[in-house]
Design an enzyme around this catalytic site. Structure first.
Site, short mmCIF file in Angstrom:
data_model
loop_
_atom_site.label_atom_id
_atom_site.label_comp_id
_atom_site.label_asym_id
_atom_site.label_seq_id
_atom_site.Cartn_x
_atom_site.Cartn_y
_atom_site.Cartn_z
N ARG A 30 -19.04 1.39 1.77
CA ARG A 30 -18.28 1.05 0.55
C ARG A 30 -18.83 1.77 -0.68
O ARG A 30 -18.90 1.18 -1.76
CB ARG A 30 -18.28 -0.46 0.31
CG ARG A 30 -17.43 -1.25 1.28
CD ARG A 30 -15.96 -1.16 0.90
NE ARG A 30 -15.18 -2.13 1.66
CZ ARG A 30 -14.75 -3.29 1.19
NH1 ARG A 30 -14.95 -3.63 -0.05
NH2 ARG A 30 -14.07 -4.09 1.97
N ARG A 34 -14.81 -0.81 -6.21
CA ARG A 34 -14.63 -1.45 -7.52
C ARG A 34 -15.85 -1.46 -8.42
O ARG A 34 -15.72 -1.75 -9.62
CB ARG A 34 -14.10 -2.88 -7.32
CG ARG A 34 -12.65 -2.90 -6.88
CD ARG A 34 -12.22 -4.27 -6.45
NE ARG A 34 -13.01 -4.69 -5.30
CZ ARG A 34 -12.68 -5.69 -4.48
NH1 ARG A 34 -11.59 -6.38 -4.69
NH2 ARG A 34 -13.44 -5.99 -3.47
N ASP A 80 -8.98 1.96 5.10
CA ASP A 80 -9.39 0.61 5.47
C ASP A 80 -9.21 0.45 6.97
O ASP A 80 -8.37 1.12 7.57
CB ASP A 80 -8.56 -0.44 4.73
CG ASP A 80 -9.23 -1.80 4.80
OD1 ASP A 80 -10.10 -2.07 3.95
OD2 ASP A 80 -8.93 -2.57 5.72
N TYR A 156 -8.79 -10.13 12.89
CA TYR A 156 -7.90 -10.21 11.73
C TYR A 156 -6.44 -10.41 12.14
O TYR A 156 -5.70 -11.16 11.51
CB TYR A 156 -8.02 -8.93 10.87
CG TYR A 156 -9.25 -8.92 9.99
CD1 TYR A 156 -9.27 -9.61 8.78
CD2 TYR A 156 -10.39 -8.23 10.35
CE1 TYR A 156 -10.40 -9.60 7.97
CE2 TYR A 156 -11.52 -8.21 9.55
CZ TYR A 156 -11.52 -8.91 8.36
OH TYR A 156 -12.64 -8.90 7.56
O1 CP3 Z 1 -16.99 2.67 2.81
C1 CP3 Z 1 -16.15 3.22 2.08
O2 CP3 Z 1 -16.39 3.56 0.89
C2 CP3 Z 1 -14.79 3.61 2.66
C3 CP3 Z 1 -13.74 2.69 2.45
C4 CP3 Z 1 -13.66 1.38 3.20
C5 CP3 Z 1 -12.96 0.25 2.67
N1 CP3 Z 1 -12.94 -0.72 3.62
C6 CP3 Z 1 -12.36 0.20 1.34
C7 CP3 Z 1 -11.91 -1.08 0.76
C8 CP3 Z 1 -14.11 1.02 4.47
C9 CP3 Z 1 -14.95 1.81 5.47
C10 CP3 Z 1 -13.63 -0.31 4.74
C11 CP3 Z 1 -13.85 -1.01 6.00
C12 CP3 Z 1 -13.46 -2.41 6.13
N2 CP3 Z 1 -12.34 -3.01 5.63
C13 CP3 Z 1 -14.16 -3.37 6.90
C14 CP3 Z 1 -15.40 -3.09 7.71
C15 CP3 Z 1 -16.63 -3.05 6.89
C16 CP3 Z 1 -17.06 -4.39 6.35
O3 CP3 Z 1 -17.00 -4.55 5.12
O4 CP3 Z 1 -17.49 -5.21 7.16
C17 CP3 Z 1 -13.45 -4.58 6.81
C18 CP3 Z 1 -13.83 -5.89 7.46
C19 CP3 Z 1 -12.29 -4.34 6.01
C20 CP3 Z 1 -11.20 -5.29 5.69
C21 CP3 Z 1 -11.08 -5.52 4.23
N3 CP3 Z 1 -10.67 -4.57 3.31
C22 CP3 Z 1 -11.32 -6.73 3.53
C23 CP3 Z 1 -11.80 -8.01 4.16
C24 CP3 Z 1 -11.03 -6.47 2.18
C25 CP3 Z 1 -11.03 -7.49 1.07
C26 CP3 Z 1 -12.37 -7.75 0.54
C27 CP3 Z 1 -12.58 -6.96 -0.72
O5 CP3 Z 1 -13.69 -6.45 -0.91
O6 CP3 Z 1 -11.64 -6.87 -1.52
C28 CP3 Z 1 -10.68 -5.10 2.05
C29 CP3 Z 1 -10.29 -4.38 0.81
C30 CP3 Z 1 -10.98 -3.11 0.51
N4 CP3 Z 1 -11.32 -2.15 1.41
C31 CP3 Z 1 -11.35 -2.66 -0.80
C32 CP3 Z 1 -11.93 -1.39 -0.64
C33 CP3 Z 1 -12.44 -0.49 -1.73
C34 CP3 Z 1 -11.08 -3.40 -2.10
C35 CP3 Z 1 -9.61 -3.35 -2.42
C36 CP3 Z 1 -9.26 -3.16 -3.88
O7 CP3 Z 1 -9.65 -2.16 -4.52
O8 CP3 Z 1 -8.52 -4.01 -4.41
#
Ligand code: CP3
Length: 350
Positions: A30, A34, A80, A156
């Site tokens: 990540r 944000r 994602d 999910y």
């Molecule tokens: O690592 C990186 O920089 C690459 C981008 C990336 C995102 N999600 C961007 C994201 C990667 C590799 C992921 C993987 C991901 N997504 C996982 C596995 C890694 C982990 O965290 O365990 C999972 C479980 C998800 C599912 C997911 N996506 C959730 C549960 C959420 C909501 C929680 C949150 O932080 O908002 C997301 C949204 C998400 N994925 C955001 C980003 C930057 C935030 C969305 C936004 O900008 O509004």
């Protein structure tokens, strides 16, 4: 491949191949997101998060943002894990501040509606993002593609969103293993096809996120996480023998050694709770370790953070190791602390 060619390879790839490197490569899960003001600016331009993932211009830009600021050794595709269920026909939405919401799949009828037919059409913007990134990145920066592992995606999909224990998904897996197995197989096929195309588009390393592996008891871990991941890695290796796979089985506790030996990955992502010295002791010496600073240590920052980094360096001495966090960068992280961390990690230790 001759020696000269190998040493021309990027630091991240060399560490994953078990070569001795002059300093540990680093990137952060990540690393785009944000906590960066320039990400929040781009995010305002799109109505919803998935549109950002499917807009190559914007996805390229947000992937590059942390690289420009901090010069990580790898860029990870901005996307994602839930784009795969989305491409199979599961309705996926990201609600502001609430995380993902999916139309739950719990019956044979619902499962029959899903198909691989439109997978590549749907995901073609992701492939476009990767090929543009490959052209735009500095020559020393590796490009990481990724996917969720089948169990984490199934969790999910069955649950219909996030959960603290994924009880609905695990109940379905116990009560209707045949149905759940069909979902796992469909997801596995989609993941192999998706990652294969990511490599064709320019990904040089792949990471499989099994973020919820730790929710499964050992017998279920074997069946729904380890076995499918082993198959996925074997199929990818057969197609792309030079593309290392990093597996991130989060929260598996005492199963870690077994998981690491079973799946055949080049690297293993260690979560925050894994003691690095224990990992070094029990894991195969040629397996590249990745991790595992607590994301909260990065929020707290300062000298104590750098002490934790020094301790990780000490524990991993002489081992192939990629610095990373034990989970994703938290939203409240100060970019100044990421700068402090990056400056320390780019310094070649004496
Ligand atoms: O690592 C990186 O920089 C690459 C981008 C990336 C995102 N999600 C961007 C994201 C990667 C590799 C992921 C993987 C991901 N997504 C996982 C596995 C890694 C982990 O965290 O365990 C999972 C479980 C998800 C599912 C997911 N996506 C959730 C549960 C959420 C909501 C929680 C949150 O932080 O908002 C997301 C949204 C998400 N994925 C955001 C980003 C930057 C935030 C969305 C936004 O900008 O509004």
């Amino acid at each position: 491949m001759g020696l000269g060619v190998q040493s021309d390879e990027k630091l991240l790839v060399r560490a994953l191949k078990g070569e001795a490197v002059e300093r540990a490569p680093f990137w952060l899960m990540r690393q785009a997101g944000r906590y960066l003001p320039e990400y929040r600016e781009i995010r305002k331009e799109v109505p919803d998060f998935l549109s950002l993932c499917y807009s190559p211009d914007l996805a390229v830009e947000v992937t590059l943002q942390p690289i420009r600021r901090f010069g990580m050794d790898a860029a990870i595709l901005f996307s994602d894990i839930l784009v795969v269920p989305d491409a199979l026909g599961v309705k996926v939405a990201f609600q502001q501040g609430e995380g993902p919401v999916l139309e739950p799949i719990r019956t044979p009828q619902a499962l029959d509606q899903l198909s691989l037919g439109r997978l590549h059409d749907h995901l073609s913007p992701v492939y476009a993002t990767l090929s543009r990134l490959r052209a735009a990145l500095p020559p020393e920066t590796a490009l990481i593609g990724f996917a969720g592992a089948p169990w984490t995606l199934a969790a999910y999909v069955v649950e219909g969103g996030g959960s603290k224990d994924f009880a609905a998904a695990r109940t379905l897996a116990r009560r209707e293993p045949e149905l759940f197995g069909r979902l796992i197989d469909l997801l596995s096929d989609a993941i192999v096809a998706f990652l294969d195309r990511q490599v064709q588009a320019g990904a040089e390393v792949l990471q499989l996120f099994d973020s919820w592996a730790g929710a499964l008891p050992p017998d279920q871990l074997e069946r729904w996480s380890i076995a499918p991941v082993r198959r996925i890695i074997a199929e990818l290796k057969a197609r792309h023998p030079n593309v290392p796979v990093i597996h991130f089985p989060r929260g598996v506790g005492l199963s870690l050694e077994h998981v690491a030996r079973a799946v055949g990955a080049a690297g293993i992502g260690l979560d925050t709770a894994v003691p690095m010295d224990e990992a070094v002791r029990v894991l195969p010496p040629d397996l590249c370790l990745q991790g595992n600073l607590d994301p909260v240590d990065l929020v707290a920052g300062g000298a104590p953070m750098l002490e934790r980094v020094a301790a990780l360096r000490q524990a991993t001495k002489g081992r192939p190791w990629i610095f990373n966090l034990g989970h994703g960068v938290l939203q409240q992280t100060d970019p100044g602390e990421v700068q402090r961390l990056s400056d320390e990690l780019r310094r070649v230790p004496a």
